[in-house]
Design an enzyme around this catalytic site. Sequence first.
Site: not given
Ligand code: ADP
Length: 529
Positions: A173, A316, A426, A431
């Site tokens: 990641t 993950e 916040k 929130w």
């Molecule tokens: P990185 O941390 O490198 O961006 P990922 O591609 O694994 O890694 O990103 C996952 C994150 O992307 C999720 O934890 C979330 O915050 C965000 N995310 C993924 N899909 C969505 C979605 N449909 N809507 C909003 N946020 C999303």
Amino acid sequence: MLGAMQDFDLRVTHLIDHAAREHGSREIVTRWADGSETRTNWAGIRHDALRMTQALRKLGVQPGDRIATLAMNHSRHLVSWYGAVGVGGILHTINPRLFDDQLEYIANHAEDLVLLYDKAFTPIIERMKPKWTTIKHFICYDNGEFEDWIGQEDGKTTWATGDERDPCMLCYTSGTTGNPKGVLYEHRSTMLHAITGLQPAIFDFDTRSVMLPVVPMFHAASWGLPWAGAAAGIKFVFSAVNDAAVLCELMNREKVTHSAGVPTVWLATFQHMDATGTTLPTLRQAIIGGSAAPRFMIERLMKAGVNVAHAWGMTETSPIGTTGAQTWDWDERSFDEQVTIKQMQGRVPFGVELRTVDLGDPTKVLPRDGQTSGALQVRGPWIIKRYFKAEADATDAEQWFDTGDVAILHPDGTLQLTDRTKDVIKSGGEWISSVELENAAVGVPGVAEAAAIGIYHPKWDERPILVVVKKAGMDVTKEAIMAHLAERVAKWWLPDAIEFVDAIPHGATGKISKKDLRDQFREYKLADA
Ligand code: ADP
């Protein structure tokens, strides 16, 4: 006592065997970086993967060794996925957009032995070679080298066998804080995830499906498409360049029915369509994920007769966590209600469990009441237990992975993401969802991109400001944005200021980097602060 059924280890090589045997003539098309095109099929991919397995063995590659790729989407990359796991190795897909120190860290941390790369990334290779300490073999995909290398083999071999809990793939990641972290998928988890992708609510594949995945094979396992696509025997159309004109031309010529990408990809596609009058008449399924799909995007696709699967997941989680499918009472809903449902992140497939816990007290599990937001946790057979090379610790036993996302769960299980834990604003002890402010803002004509961040305020602790990039050639006023927001969010959520900028910083996966943006606005003072 054991049951009395046949032994069939859930190893991912079964996927390519199945695709070659049952869908062998189904085409795999590639449009390369130089504009040329090649066509192969599932039988051809398997044959080449077997040849690559032989070639890797000749290099001395052993089961468990790491075989890395630094490449865009194309058929030879697909061959390598199966060739790497075929030799019992661990496929490590590297994101070429990472910074040099991240590239250095992950290849060394992974202890990659072989690296297959696109010619376009030669400058990266030249730069990084002295820093990468474990890579012994570099093979280029598109200068004839890869074809020559596997061309010396006859494909008469067998896949490595082993336990279904063996690792098969490693993805890092991008890590907005600290070093990137590796997620080590296993054959079994990948196989179960691939089978889950066959559920209609996820990709909606059948044998007629033609998929152009824009989501790169180097990011979050391309959402598992190279595995699930083999199980379904679909046709793939790959493009090694991410250019909207190229993508639209390919989609129309190859009659693409399915596509998958992050929201910015769809934005670029829309801009090209608006500028040229192009339409996408064969498209019927758009999978959007990685960040929140804005309302106007869902609306536009749905109006064009395209089903939107708005998906949530992360590296993950392999990455499928949820997808937005139709609810049982879909047909009784108005169009507006349907869009509202699709704007949320949908529901889990069988295998994934979600819960939210109190942001301040993680022992307190929150109700699924459609109102209370909390830290999102997830578990299931394709969810990470611990990061690559991390020590086992007490939290492993809990089997709930902390996603770093903030969400509301609805009584029917629908997930509604409201923020990332580190991005929530916040204000006065309550929130504010930066995501909702951004979603509303990008609905204003003339707004290309928007990001909300919290700014220190002596009375309220933090107050939101909205940073906006205007669309090229269009004008939009702060008043117009504010009026649009006022109709959509609570009054106390309205940003204290709107600032126009030329560009918002993005990370290696194309998402807005709030950390960098907050750094840029570190000295910013609110008018009443
Ligand atoms: P990185 O941390 O490198 O961006 P990922 O591609 O694994 O890694 O990103 C996952 C994150 O992307 C999720 O934890 C979330 O915050 C965000 N995310 C993924 N899909 C969505 C979605 N449909 N809507 C909003 N946020 C999303």
